[in-house]
Design a protein around this motif. Structure first.
Motif, PDB file in Angstrom:
ATOM      1  N   TRP A 170       0.804  -1.228   0.000  1.00  0.00           N
ATOM      2  CA  TRP A 170       0.000   0.000   0.000  1.00  0.00           C
ATOM      3  C   TRP A 170       0.832   1.271   0.000  1.00  0.00           C
ATOM      4  O   TRP A 170       0.457   2.252  -0.642  1.00  0.00           O
ATOM      5  CB  TRP A 170      -0.947   0.008   1.204  1.00  0.00           C
ATOM      6  CG  TRP A 170      -2.163  -0.823   0.951  1.00  0.00           C
ATOM      7  CD1 TRP A 170      -2.261  -2.183   1.059  1.00  0.00           C
ATOM      8  CD2 TRP A 170      -3.439  -0.375   0.503  1.00  0.00           C
ATOM      9  NE1 TRP A 170      -3.517  -2.612   0.709  1.00  0.00           N
ATOM     10  CE2 TRP A 170      -4.270  -1.510   0.372  1.00  0.00           C
ATOM     11  CE3 TRP A 170      -3.967   0.870   0.213  1.00  0.00           C
ATOM     12  CZ2 TRP A 170      -5.596  -1.432  -0.049  1.00  0.00           C
ATOM     13  CZ3 TRP A 170      -5.297   0.961  -0.201  1.00  0.00           C
ATOM     14  CH2 TRP A 170      -6.093  -0.189  -0.324  1.00  0.00           C
ATOM     15  N   ASP A 171       1.943   1.315   0.696  1.00  0.00           N
ATOM     16  CA  ASP A 171       2.739   2.542   0.759  1.00  0.00           C
ATOM     17  C   ASP A 171       3.275   2.903  -0.624  1.00  0.00           C
ATOM     18  O   ASP A 171       3.703   2.022  -1.385  1.00  0.00           O
ATOM     19  CB  ASP A 171       3.897   2.378   1.740  1.00  0.00           C
ATOM     20  CG  ASP A 171       3.475   2.686   3.163  1.00  0.00           C
ATOM     21  OD1 ASP A 171       2.262   2.622   3.438  1.00  0.00           O
ATOM     22  OD2 ASP A 171       4.339   2.973   4.006  1.00  0.00           O
ATOM     23  N   GLU A 172       3.262   4.209  -0.912  1.00  0.00           N
ATOM     24  CA  GLU A 172       3.711   4.689  -2.214  1.00  0.00           C
ATOM     25  C   GLU A 172       4.852   5.686  -2.059  1.00  0.00           C
ATOM     26  O   GLU A 172       5.039   6.280  -1.003  1.00  0.00           O
ATOM     27  CB  GLU A 172       2.559   5.380  -2.957  1.00  0.00           C
ATOM     28  CG  GLU A 172       1.398   4.455  -3.297  1.00  0.00           C
ATOM     29  CD  GLU A 172       0.246   5.198  -3.948  1.00  0.00           C
ATOM     30  OE1 GLU A 172      -0.307   4.687  -4.931  1.00  0.00           O
ATOM     31  OE2 GLU A 172      -0.088   6.305  -3.458  1.00  0.00           O
ATOM     32  N   PHE A 188      12.136   1.632  -1.668  1.00  0.00           N
ATOM     33  CA  PHE A 188      12.160   1.806  -0.208  1.00  0.00           C
ATOM     34  C   PHE A 188      13.364   2.645   0.209  1.00  0.00           C
ATOM     35  O   PHE A 188      13.249   3.524   1.077  1.00  0.00           O
ATOM     36  CB  PHE A 188      12.190   0.445   0.485  1.00  0.00           C
ATOM     37  CG  PHE A 188      12.126   0.533   1.987  1.00  0.00           C
ATOM     38  CD1 PHE A 188      11.018   1.078   2.617  1.00  0.00           C
ATOM     39  CD2 PHE A 188      13.183   0.082   2.766  1.00  0.00           C
ATOM     40  CE1 PHE A 188      10.961   1.166   4.005  1.00  0.00           C
ATOM     41  CE2 PHE A 188      13.134   0.161   4.146  1.00  0.00           C
ATOM     42  CZ  PHE A 188      12.020   0.712   4.769  1.00  0.00           C
ATOM     43  N   ALA A 189      14.520   2.379  -0.402  1.00  0.00           N
ATOM     44  CA  ALA A 189      15.711   3.173  -0.091  1.00  0.00           C
ATOM     45  C   ALA A 189      15.462   4.651  -0.399  1.00  0.00           C
ATOM     46  O   ALA A 189      15.814   5.533   0.392  1.00  0.00           O
ATOM     47  CB  ALA A 189      16.903   2.650  -0.897  1.00  0.00           C
ATOM     48  N   PHE A 190      14.818   4.919  -1.547  1.00  0.00           N
ATOM     49  CA  PHE A 190      14.512   6.301  -1.919  1.00  0.00           C
ATOM     50  C   PHE A 190      13.566   6.937  -0.905  1.00  0.00           C
ATOM     51  O   PHE A 190      13.725   8.103  -0.527  1.00  0.00           O
ATOM     52  CB  PHE A 190      13.911   6.325  -3.325  1.00  0.00           C
ATOM     53  CG  PHE A 190      13.454   7.685  -3.771  1.00  0.00           C
ATOM     54  CD1 PHE A 190      14.336   8.746  -3.840  1.00  0.00           C
ATOM     55  CD2 PHE A 190      12.128   7.913  -4.111  1.00  0.00           C
ATOM     56  CE1 PHE A 190      13.928  10.011  -4.242  1.00  0.00           C
ATOM     57  CE2 PHE A 190      11.695   9.164  -4.516  1.00  0.00           C
ATOM     58  CZ  PHE A 190      12.604  10.220  -4.581  1.00  0.00           C
ATOM     59  N   SER A 191      12.589   6.157  -0.443  1.00  0.00           N
ATOM     60  CA  SER A 191      11.628   6.686   0.532  1.00  0.00           C
ATOM     61  C   SER A 191      12.295   7.019   1.863  1.00  0.00           C
ATOM     62  O   SER A 191      11.749   7.778   2.667  1.00  0.00           O
ATOM     63  CB  SER A 191      10.497   5.680   0.766  1.00  0.00           C
ATOM     64  OG  SER A 191      10.926   4.591   1.565  1.00  0.00           O
ATOM     65  N   ARG A 192      13.484   6.456   2.086  1.00  0.00           N
ATOM     66  CA  ARG A 192      14.211   6.713   3.326  1.00  0.00           C
ATOM     67  C   ARG A 192      15.405   7.653   3.112  1.00  0.00           C
ATOM     68  O   ARG A 192      16.326   7.711   3.925  1.00  0.00           O
ATOM     69  CB  ARG A 192      14.694   5.389   3.950  1.00  0.00           C
ATOM     70  CG  ARG A 192      13.558   4.460   4.406  1.00  0.00           C
ATOM     71  CD  ARG A 192      12.621   5.179   5.376  1.00  0.00           C
ATOM     72  NE  ARG A 192      11.654   4.298   5.994  1.00  0.00           N
ATOM     73  CZ  ARG A 192      10.407   4.087   5.544  1.00  0.00           C
ATOM     74  NH1 ARG A 192      10.002   4.702   4.423  1.00  0.00           N
ATOM     75  NH2 ARG A 192       9.571   3.290   6.176  1.00  0.00           N
TER      76      ARG A 192
END
Length: 376
Positions: free
Chosen positions: A31-33, A179-183
């Motif tokens: 679900w997370d975008e 995920f790395a980009f989101s962090r």
């Protein structure tokens, strides 16, 4: 972290071509975008190829446990029993015959017709076709006498436990990059992973199945989850990701061999059947030997792999059994009401209540006998 160019094709991102990307594909319950990660063209292309292949490999689990997606339901999947009988596994965990069954036998001047339809709509359509061929048939009576019958398997399903490959693998590595980009990690600095997803001829040495150690410290009971973890190892100058789906498929990804950021530990986990976050602790406990074995394709032993499969399948079957009970109770409830001619708003007298209870138990009996191991 501002990303001005698509991670995959390097096209400059603009208001016209940028899009949101599910970190974990929504087709398996993510679900997370993340935004400003890839362009709309790459989103569409990788979704149709990479994510679609990944979803197809895990679709049977998605159907068995009932994942939640923001668009449409998981599509039915063709499955077979160990003896080869085929069924369509549905989104509610139930199964329908894979094919419409029809039989027509001549008996003197009469024709005996029988068929098994998968849905009331399919049955109605066939009855209308038969009525056109045989005008003397009372179509309305046939429709009235048509019955919905529930039966249960007397043998196990044959399940394909294979997963991975170049397309699904690129979906997994893309998820790690997202995920790395989101962090806050620049995806263009993750040279190992970026080379793999951008070059179809690149080998798969940046990732591998990983069962040599369980990095999830304490696995919550009665829970199936997806998780992603980041490990920024300043001492080794390497950035790793760990991706796990349904407790079954577990990968280690080496995003970069030239990591110069701080020590980093990030984790995200979600239960795909509820879309709720799961609180887990991930511990970076891999030795250099484990890492190299994993990236060279030897990240498991037969025992560690089977332990993960057994744990995951036990929970899949437990949840599917719960859904089976819920479906049986629900269908018995409505069948009992229909038999007694009840409609919404009717007053339920004590006498009707007793009749309803006994009728519902009667309708539920095939499920009860199946659970007791009684074969009719």
């Amino acid at each position: 972290m501002l990303n001005t160019n698509c991670t995959l094709c390097s096209t400059q991102l603009t208001d016209e071509n940028k899009t949101k990307e599910h970190i974990i594909p929504n087709s398996i319950g993510g679900w997370d975008e993340v935004e400003d990660f890839i362009c709309v063209s790459c989103n569409s292309a990788t979704g149709d190829k990479w994510d679609a292949e990944l979803a197809a490999q895990f679709n049977w689990i998605a159907l068995m446990i009932g994942i939640i997606r923001d668009r449409n339901e998981s599509p039915p999947k063709l499955v077979s029993t160990v003896s080869g009988e085929k069924f369509l596994l549905q989104n509610d965990g139930s199964m329908l015959p894979a094919k419409f069954k029809y039989q027509e036998l001549k008996d003197g001047e009469q024709t005996k017709i029988s068929f098994i339809a998968r849905t009331p709509k399919e049955a109605k359509k066939k009855i209308e076709e038969i009525a056109k061929r045989f005008p003397q048939i009372d179509k309305d009576k046939l429709l009235e006498n048509a019955k919905i019958k529930t039966s249960y398997l007397n043998e196990p399903l044959h399940i394909d436990m294979n997963f991975g490959g170049p397309l699904a693998g690129r979906s997994v590595v893309k998820t790690a990059l997202a995920f790395a980009f989101s962090r806050g990690i620049n995806p263009h600095s993750c040279e190992n992973a970026k080379n793999f997803v951008c070059d179809e001829t690149a080998d798969s040495s940046c990732y591998g199945l990983m069962y040599l150690a369980d990095v999830v410290k304490i696995r919550p009971a009665n829970t199936l989850f997806h998780c992603i973890a980041l490990f920024g190892d300043r001492g080794r100058n390497r950035l790793f990701a760990y991706v796990e789906y349904f407790g079954l498929a577990r990968w280690l990804i080496e995003l970069s061999k030239n990591y110069d950021g701080p020590e980093l530990r990030e984790v995200y986990a979600i239960d795909p059947s509820t879309a709720l976050s799961v609180n887990i602790e991930v511990v970076w406990s891999l030795t250099d030997e484990m890492i190299e074995k994993t990236l060279n394709g030897y990240g498991y032993t037969d025992e560690s792999y089977m332990a993960a499969i057994t744990s995951s399948m036990d929970e899949v079957m437990r949840r599917n059994k719960e859904r089976g009970l819920s479906n049986a109770v629900k269908s018995s409830f409505f069948a009992a009401g229909e038999k007694l001619g009840l409609v919404e708003g009717d007053t339920i007298t004590p006498d009707i209540s007793r009749k309803f209870s006994s009728t519902m138990v009667e309708e539920l009996m095939p499920y009860i006998l199946h659970q007791m191991g009684v074969r009719k």
